[in-house]
Design an enzyme around this catalytic site. Sequence first.
Site, PDB file in Angstrom:
ATOM      1  N   GLU A  31      20.075  59.098  24.218  1.00 17.80           N
ATOM      2  CA  GLU A  31      21.145  59.905  23.638  1.00 17.80           C
ATOM      3  C   GLU A  31      20.591  61.056  22.793  1.00 17.80           C
ATOM      4  O   GLU A  31      21.260  62.068  22.603  1.00 17.80           O
ATOM      5  CB  GLU A  31      22.035  59.045  22.741  1.00 17.80           C
ATOM      6  CG  GLU A  31      22.532  57.777  23.395  1.00 17.80           C
ATOM      7  CD  GLU A  31      23.747  58.025  24.258  1.00 17.80           C
ATOM      8  OE1 GLU A  31      24.627  58.743  23.810  1.00 17.80           O
ATOM      9  OE2 GLU A  31      23.786  57.515  25.377  1.00 17.80           O
TER      10      GLU A  31
ATOM     11  N   HIS B 182      17.073  50.637  20.948  1.00 17.80           N
ATOM     12  CA  HIS B 182      17.636  50.254  22.246  1.00 17.80           C
ATOM     13  C   HIS B 182      17.464  48.748  22.416  1.00 17.80           C
ATOM     14  O   HIS B 182      16.461  48.186  21.984  1.00 17.80           O
ATOM     15  CB  HIS B 182      16.918  50.989  23.383  1.00 17.80           C
ATOM     16  CG  HIS B 182      17.677  50.948  24.668  1.00 17.80           C
ATOM     17  ND1 HIS B 182      17.577  49.902  25.555  1.00 17.80           N
ATOM     18  CD2 HIS B 182      18.589  51.806  25.197  1.00 17.80           C
ATOM     19  CE1 HIS B 182      18.374  50.124  26.582  1.00 17.80           C
ATOM     20  NE2 HIS B 182      19.005  51.257  26.389  1.00 17.80           N
TER      21      HIS B 182
END
Length: 380
Positions: free
Chosen positions: A316, A263
């Site tokens: 996700e 991320h």
Amino acid sequence: MSMAMSEPGPTAATSGLEGVIAATTTLSKVDGTNGRLTYRGYNIYDLAQTTTFEEVAHLLWFGHLPNRKQLTRLMARFAAERSIPNNVMQIIRALPTSTEPMDALRTAVSAWGAGAISGKPTIDQAIALTARFPLFLAAFERTRQGHEPLQPQPKLGLAANFLFLLTGEVPKDEHVKGLNSYLVLLADHGMNASTFTARIVASTESDIVSAVVAAIGALKGPLHGGAPSKVQDMLRAIGTVENAAPWLRAAIARGERLMGFGHRVYKTEDPRSVALREMARVTDPQGFLLARHVEELALELLQQQKPGRRIYTNVEYYFATMMGSLGLSGDLFTPTFAVSRCAGWTAHILEQIHNNRLIRPDAEYTGTAEQRFIPLEKRP
Ligand code: ACO
């Protein structure tokens, strides 16, 4: 000249604008170092456990959590907006069944906006749009499966209605709870790529639909919201606990990115994936076992291969595991993300126009220095 001295001068180009503050916001705070996310000061763990998506949308749009009366009023406004005009339904029906749902959503939103929206963005428009996202998606999903689109149930909230409109069955409580928590967790996230896109479009004084359509386009990419179906593909390809190590080693050796990991902002665990992991454990215990094993192994291998890179599981990853157990097909994962993020996008659009200045950064020119012009007939 003293005025020029006090103005901020251009800074060097930053790859991917990393670390650049592009706006001020009172909507959400992402603390990537400590793995914390708050909406208007409320920790998302508390919100995900106890609030509905509609309450969070109220928090983002109106600045405070609703009391019972305000929530009832907002729910009524959502219910009043739950319809698809005939012309938009015709467009949805005309889409080839091979259309990606994210493209279908983008098309439906744009078509709806063509007749319904003009002028300066308002909260009413934000509600009208957010209420319709699940309808557009479910209508497309039903149509491509060869079924008739269904009418929403006035008594159900947004999460339950979405599941009902997809399946035609009143969903189980635990499925509604799981999807609702997901929608709460994903509703806003600082200056992510799609929100930035929406704010840029809004800053030109364009309309809310144009800004949201642009945001859907940004969310579609696998480096932003397009990863969960790829996580599902990865878990399917791995298939068994025994196959995890050779599969992951081979993928990493080929230089592939493991979907659902890494991320831009979080340099520790993404707090949303921590919350979703717990939900995935309950909603899909069988799938969870493989997902957890793959996660632990992948983190170990990434750590070995890229020491000091601080790559962790992102939101996700467990979303993919959880959504599969709700019966949603893989290509509906990213548009479901959009259903949630529509609340955040529209809140940011309203925030942007409240104190607007055109977002128009500079580019550092690195091309050829000035050249002598050669007319066409003389060019070699
Ligand atoms: N698998 C393997 N290596 C990775 C991964 C990954 N998933 N993510 C980052 N890395 C490595 C990169 O190869 C790079 O290593 P290097 O410096 O040796 O080349 C290093 O970590 C930094 O990567 P960047 O691309 O600079 O990190 P950035 O902040 O630009 O990327 C991103 C963030 C795009 C999310 C990235 O981690 C990625 O591609 N992940 C996979 C896709 C994914 O899961 N997307 C969903 C994001 S979550 C969301 O948007 C809601």
